[in-house]
Every structure is written in C-alpha cells, then in structure tokens.
Design an enzyme around this catalytic site. Structure first.
Site, PDB file in Angstrom:
ATOM      1  N   LYS A  69      56.884 -34.992 -17.491  1.00  0.00           N
ATOM      2  CA  LYS A  69      55.656 -34.055 -17.154  1.00  0.00           C
ATOM      3  C   LYS A  69      55.437 -32.601 -17.836  1.00  0.00           C
ATOM      4  O   LYS A  69      56.312 -32.196 -19.279  1.00  0.00           O
ATOM      5  CB  LYS A  69      56.344 -33.007 -15.977  1.00  0.00           C
ATOM      6  CG  LYS A  69      55.580 -31.741 -15.122  1.00  0.00           C
ATOM      7  CD  LYS A  69      56.169 -31.947 -14.090  1.00  0.00           C
ATOM      8  CE  LYS A  69      55.315 -30.819 -13.212  1.00  0.00           C
ATOM      9  NZ  LYS A  69      56.093 -29.579 -11.805  1.00  0.00           N
TER      10      LYS A  69
ATOM     11  N   GLU B 267      60.026 -36.106  -6.277  1.00  0.00           N
ATOM     12  CA  GLU B 267      60.079 -35.192  -8.191  1.00  0.00           C
ATOM     13  C   GLU B 267      61.810 -34.659  -8.201  1.00  0.00           C
ATOM     14  O   GLU B 267      62.357 -34.857  -7.299  1.00  0.00           O
ATOM     15  CB  GLU B 267      58.936 -34.014  -8.327  1.00  0.00           C
ATOM     16  CG  GLU B 267      59.663 -32.940  -9.704  1.00  0.00           C
ATOM     17  CD  GLU B 267      58.561 -32.196  -9.785  1.00  0.00           C
ATOM     18  OE1 GLU B 267      58.424 -31.376 -10.129  1.00  0.00           O
ATOM     19  OE2 GLU B 267      57.502 -31.641  -8.353  1.00  0.00           O
TER      20      GLU B 267
ATOM     21  N   CYS C 240      53.688 -34.205  -9.567  1.00  0.00           N
ATOM     22  CA  CYS C 240      53.439 -32.921  -8.981  1.00  0.00           C
ATOM     23  C   CYS C 240      51.984 -32.003 -10.158  1.00  0.00           C
ATOM     24  O   CYS C 240      50.923 -32.336  -9.292  1.00  0.00           O
ATOM     25  CB  CYS C 240      54.942 -32.654  -9.015  1.00  0.00           C
ATOM     26  SG  CYS C 240      54.371 -31.168  -7.506  1.00  0.00           S
TER      27      CYS C 240
END
Length: 258
Positions: A110, A42, A144
């Site tokens: 995200k 990330e 994540c």
C-alpha cells in the site's frame, strides 16, 4: 475473460487461524462456482483492527503464508488476492499477495496510508503500477485508500490492465456509501476498466466496517453488490469485449493530454 469472486468478510482481529479457515472455505466455494480468482479484504489474514498485534503477526512475502495459499491455489485451481501484513526485516507493510498455484507470487504494498492508525503500524511504499498477468488477463493491485487517488488508477489503466483489484477496510461513516457506490464506479468509468472493491463487514474492538463491497464495470454499472452488515461472496464475469462501445464513446485514455 475471467470469473471473479469477491469475499466480503467479517475477520476476527488477531486470529490468523480463524481468518485463514474462513478464506479457505470461500476459496472452495468460489472454485465450485467456476471462479478463477478470489479477492479478500485488506489485512484479511490478521484482521484490520488487530492493532499492535499486527506487527507480531506479520509474515515475510515468501514465508509460510504464501506457501500455504499457493498450495491451496494449486489444489483448487483458483488464484487469490489476499490482504496481509508483510514483514521485511524490521519494516511492516500493508500488503496484498497474489498467488496462482506454483507460479511466482506477487506482492503489492500500500502506498497511501490512511490516518494515524495505519501510519503507526506500516511503512508506505512508493506509488507504482503493480500489474499481474492472470491467465491471459491483466489485473492491477491497489489497497483501500490508494483507489481514492485517481492518479493510482490511471497509472494502472495506462499500463493496460483490464481490472483493478482493491482489497479494502472502508470504515462505516457518513460518506462510506459515496465512496463505495459513486467513487468506485467513476474510477471504472473514467478509465474504462473493471474495479473490484472488497471490504470487511461487522466490527472489531477498534473499527466498524461499511461492507458495501462491489464490482464495477467500465461503463460505471455495478455487476455485483453486497450489503452493509453480512458476509457475502460476490461473483462477476470480467469480459472487456462486452464494453468496447463504452470505451469508444468515452475514450479518456486515448484523448488524455498531459
């Protein structure tokens, strides 16, 4: 079938040039080892712990970064999933960029931001199934914290992906091993797909990272694992047909009732 390479990386917070140089070395090493897809952590381009500098370093999805990585992909013959900070006007997203030579790039943003640090820097995107056709395989993208919500992985599994690719920045904590070595294999098992979880290692001024990158198979076994502290380039063969017996015995997707 695809051969996946996962770079556990110690990024330099705020140093895009150093991080891109490290990524390029990994791309060339992965290509020389027969991989067709490389995954980085990330925000690998900026470093996760770059703080407010992330905003100045963010790049548009169709900008110079994508052009440089696409050219590198074309030269080496390997596709990439790269974590970067994306600028869209005045909005900054925590994003992952898929490039494969001259093909159109794909960007995933995200959806589940973790903690006040991320919420102070980025805008979350609405949850959605981001599916990429990668050379005959289907891969789904998450970042994540997204993978810790089972709904996100199930959405991709129902969309027919073979593997979920997860650039991450898992910090060192008293539960980091549980996430990396138990939750990730469970996500693979309960959806009968592969899950690649690719983390930072080492530390920057703001965070220490857990390492523990890994690639889980549909039967919950780990095909490749990295340790806590050192950089590593992991490789795994992604062959869904090898796990047909597991899918038949654990037919969660077929039997799901909602």
């Amino acid at each position: 079938m695809m051969r996946l390479a996962a770079l556990q990386m110690q990024a330099v917070a705020g140093d895009v040039a150093a991080n891109l140089a490290r990524i390029e070395r990994a791309v060339r090493e992965a290509a020389s080892n027969g991989a067709d897809l490389l995954v980085t952590p990330e925000l690998a381009v900026t470093g996760y712990g770059a703080g407010e500098a992330v905003k100045a370093l963010a790049e548009p999805a169709g900008g110079d970064l994508a052009a440089r990585l696409s050219a590198l992909s074309a030269e080496t013959g390997i596709a990439m999933v790269i974590g970067f900070a994306e600028r869209d006007g005045e909005t900054i997203y925590n994003s992952a960029l898929y490039v494969d030579g001259s093909a159109a790039a794909v960007v995933y943003r995200k959806s589940h931001l973790y903690g006040p640090y991320e919420r102070g820097l980025f805008q979350p995107e609405r949850p959605a199934a981001c599916v990429v056709d990668h050379r005959g395989a289907k891969i789904g993208l998450l970042i994540c914290y997204d993978v810790e919500f089972p709904e996100n992985v199930r959405r991709l599994a129902q969309a027919g992906v073979d593997a979920v690719i997860v650039p991450t920045a898992l910090p060192a904590s008293d539960h980091d091993e549980f996430i990396a070595r138990k939750l990730i294999p469970v996500r693979a098992f309960e959806n009968q797909i592969f899950v690649a979880y690719v983390n930072h290692c080492g530390a920057d001024a703001l965070f220490a990272y857990a390492g523990l990158s890994g690639i889980a198979a549909p039967d919950g076994t780990m095909l490749a694992e990295a340790g806590r502290s050192a950089e590593a380039l992991l490789f795994a063969e992604i062959r869904p047909a090898d796990y047909e017996a597991s899918a038949a015995a654990n037919s969660y997707l077929i039997d799901l009732r909602v």
